[in-house]
Design a protein around this motif. Structure first.
Motif, PDB file in Angstrom:
ATOM      1  N   ASP A  11       0.827  -1.209   0.000  1.00 14.21           N
ATOM      2  CA  ASP A  11       0.000   0.000   0.000  1.00 14.21           C
ATOM      3  C   ASP A  11       0.861   1.259   0.000  1.00 14.21           C
ATOM      4  O   ASP A  11       0.559   2.229  -0.693  1.00 14.21           O
ATOM      5  CB  ASP A  11      -0.943   0.027   1.196  1.00 14.21           C
ATOM      6  N   LEU A  12       1.940   1.234   0.768  1.00 13.10           N
ATOM      7  CA  LEU A  12       2.837   2.383   0.832  1.00 13.10           C
ATOM      8  C   LEU A  12       3.547   2.579  -0.506  1.00 13.10           C
ATOM      9  O   LEU A  12       3.681   3.710  -0.986  1.00 13.10           O
ATOM     10  CB  LEU A  12       3.855   2.187   1.963  1.00 13.10           C
ATOM     11  N   LEU A  13       3.948   1.494  -1.133  1.00  9.74           N
ATOM     12  CA  LEU A  13       4.559   1.592  -2.457  1.00  9.74           C
ATOM     13  C   LEU A  13       3.558   2.176  -3.459  1.00  9.74           C
ATOM     14  O   LEU A  13       3.912   3.023  -4.280  1.00  9.74           O
ATOM     15  CB  LEU A  13       5.040   0.218  -2.931  1.00  9.74           C
ATOM     16  N   GLY A  14       2.311   1.735  -3.355  1.00  8.55           N
ATOM     17  CA  GLY A  14       1.264   2.245  -4.233  1.00  8.55           C
ATOM     18  C   GLY A  14       1.049   3.738  -4.065  1.00  8.55           C
ATOM     19  O   GLY A  14       0.756   4.450  -5.024  1.00  8.55           O
ATOM     20  N   LYS A  15       1.213   4.220  -2.849  1.00  6.62           N
ATOM     21  CA  LYS A  15       1.083   5.650  -2.572  1.00  6.62           C
ATOM     22  C   LYS A  15       2.072   6.456  -3.409  1.00  6.62           C
ATOM     23  O   LYS A  15       1.786   7.577  -3.816  1.00  6.62           O
ATOM     24  CB  LYS A  15       1.331   5.888  -1.082  1.00  6.62           C
ATOM     25  N   PHE A  16       3.228   5.851  -3.675  1.00  5.06           N
ATOM     26  CA  PHE A  16       4.254   6.528  -4.458  1.00  5.06           C
ATOM     27  C   PHE A  16       4.243   6.091  -5.924  1.00  5.06           C
ATOM     28  O   PHE A  16       5.156   6.398  -6.682  1.00  5.06           O
ATOM     29  CB  PHE A  16       5.633   6.274  -3.842  1.00  5.06           C
ATOM     30  N   GLY A  17       3.193   5.375  -6.298  1.00  7.44           N
ATOM     31  CA  GLY A  17       3.043   4.968  -7.690  1.00  7.44           C
ATOM     32  C   GLY A  17       4.007   3.882  -8.119  1.00  7.44           C
ATOM     33  O   GLY A  17       4.332   3.759  -9.293  1.00  7.44           O
ATOM     34  N   VAL A  18       4.461   3.083  -7.150  1.00 12.18           N
ATOM     35  CA  VAL A  18       5.415   2.020  -7.447  1.00 12.18           C
ATOM     36  C   VAL A  18       4.695   0.685  -7.366  1.00 12.18           C
ATOM     37  O   VAL A  18       4.150   0.322  -6.324  1.00 12.18           O
ATOM     38  CB  VAL A  18       6.600   2.044  -6.459  1.00 12.18           C
ATOM     39  N   ASN A  19       4.701  -0.036  -8.466  1.00 11.56           N
ATOM     40  CA  ASN A  19       4.141  -1.382  -8.514  1.00 11.56           C
ATOM     41  C   ASN A  19       5.261  -2.339  -8.111  1.00 11.56           C
ATOM     42  O   ASN A  19       6.350  -2.269  -8.676  1.00 11.56           O
ATOM     43  CB  ASN A  19       3.669  -1.677  -9.944  1.00 11.56           C
ATOM     44  N   PRO A  20       5.031  -3.219  -7.136  1.00  9.56           N
ATOM     45  CA  PRO A  20       6.086  -4.156  -6.741  1.00  9.56           C
ATOM     46  C   PRO A  20       6.673  -4.930  -7.922  1.00  9.56           C
ATOM     47  O   PRO A  20       7.846  -5.275  -7.907  1.00  9.56           O
ATOM     48  CB  PRO A  20       5.385  -5.090  -5.753  1.00  9.56           C
ATOM     49  N   ALA A  21       5.878  -5.172  -8.970  1.00 11.47           N
ATOM     50  CA  ALA A  21       6.398  -5.870 -10.144  1.00 11.47           C
ATOM     51  C   ALA A  21       7.520  -5.065 -10.811  1.00 11.47           C
ATOM     52  O   ALA A  21       8.442  -5.639 -11.379  1.00 11.47           O
ATOM     53  CB  ALA A  21       5.274  -6.133 -11.137  1.00 11.47           C
ATOM     54  N   GLU A  22       7.441  -3.725 -10.739  1.00  9.84           N
ATOM     55  CA  GLU A  22       8.515  -2.889 -11.283  1.00  9.84           C
ATOM     56  C   GLU A  22       9.823  -3.163 -10.564  1.00  9.84           C
ATOM     57  O   GLU A  22      10.888  -3.196 -11.171  1.00  9.84           O
ATOM     58  CB  GLU A  22       8.190  -1.407 -11.116  1.00  9.84           C
ATOM     59  N   LEU A  23       9.744  -3.329  -9.251  1.00  9.65           N
ATOM     60  CA  LEU A  23      10.939  -3.565  -8.446  1.00  9.65           C
ATOM     61  C   LEU A  23      11.518  -4.946  -8.689  1.00  9.65           C
ATOM     62  O   LEU A  23      12.717  -5.148  -8.605  1.00  9.65           O
ATOM     63  CB  LEU A  23      10.601  -3.406  -6.958  1.00  9.65           C
ATOM     64  N   LEU A  24      10.657  -5.877  -9.013  1.00  6.95           N
ATOM     65  CA  LEU A  24      11.091  -7.257  -9.214  1.00  6.95           C
ATOM     66  C   LEU A  24      11.455  -7.537 -10.667  1.00  6.95           C
ATOM     67  O   LEU A  24      11.876  -8.633 -10.989  1.00  6.95           O
ATOM     68  CB  LEU A  24       9.989  -8.218  -8.752  1.00  6.95           C
ATOM     69  N   GLY A  25      11.282  -6.555 -11.537  1.00  8.85           N
ATOM     70  CA  GLY A  25      11.664  -6.726 -12.927  1.00  8.85           C
ATOM     71  C   GLY A  25      10.504  -6.992 -13.857  1.00  8.85           C
ATOM     72  O   GLY A  25      10.672  -7.025 -15.059  1.00  8.85           O
ATOM     73  N   GLY A  26       9.311  -7.191 -13.321  1.00 13.28           N
ATOM     74  CA  GLY A  26       8.161  -7.483 -14.161  1.00 13.28           C
ATOM     75  C   GLY A  26       7.578  -6.270 -14.839  1.00 13.28           C
ATOM     76  O   GLY A  26       6.795  -6.384 -15.763  1.00 13.28           O
ATOM     77  N   GLY A  27       7.976  -5.079 -14.414  1.00 12.96           N
ATOM     78  CA  GLY A  27       7.396  -3.880 -14.979  1.00 12.96           C
ATOM     79  C   GLY A  27       8.304  -3.139 -15.935  1.00 12.96           C
ATOM     80  O   GLY A  27       8.037  -2.031 -16.322  1.00 12.96           O
ATOM     81  N   GLY A  28       9.425  -3.729 -16.299  1.00 12.89           N
ATOM     82  CA  GLY A  28      10.339  -3.073 -17.226  1.00 12.89           C
ATOM     83  C   GLY A  28      11.779  -3.410 -16.885  1.00 12.89           C
ATOM     84  O   GLY A  28      12.078  -4.083 -15.918  1.00 12.89           O
ATOM     85  N   ALA A  29      12.679  -2.899 -17.683  1.00  9.11           N
ATOM     86  CA  ALA A  29      14.096  -3.234 -17.559  1.00  9.11           C
ATOM     87  C   ALA A  29      14.725  -2.653 -16.305  1.00  9.11           C
ATOM     88  O   ALA A  29      15.810  -3.044 -15.919  1.00  9.11           O
ATOM     89  CB  ALA A  29      14.843  -2.751 -18.785  1.00  9.11           C
ATOM     90  N   GLY A  30      14.051  -1.694 -15.655  1.00 11.46           N
ATOM     91  CA  GLY A  30      14.636  -1.059 -14.493  1.00 11.46           C
ATOM     92  C   GLY A  30      14.429  -1.788 -13.193  1.00 11.46           C
ATOM     93  O   GLY A  30      14.809  -1.310 -12.146  1.00 11.46           O
TER      94      GLY A  30
END
Length: 66
Positions: free
Chosen positions: A39-58
């Motif tokens: 929920d806190l990550l969502g507040k900052f517009g961060v999808n956990p998949a982005e952090l794990l690599g599922g949301g792009g190369a970053g």
């Protein structure tokens, strides 16, 4: 999964949102749990998949060579 707070902040900064990155720096714990802090990550517009690599190369998986 546990992810270093700086990884989240860097992701937000890479999007060009430095104000939100500063806010995340003050609100996130040093180690961010992608499940516990979803929920806190969502507040900052961060999808956990982005952090794990599922949301792009970053994602962290790319940085770890996964």
């Amino acid at each position: 999964m546990q992810i270093d707070k700086q990884t989240v902040i860097d992701l937000i900064k890479n999007r060009g949102d430095h104000d939100q990155a500063a806010q995340a720096e003050s609100e996130l714990p040093d180690q961010v749990d992608t499940d516990q802090h979803q929920d806190l990550l969502g507040k900052f517009g961060v999808n956990p998949a982005e952090l794990l690599g599922g949301g792009g190369a970053g994602g962290i998986a790319g940085k770890l060579g996964l």
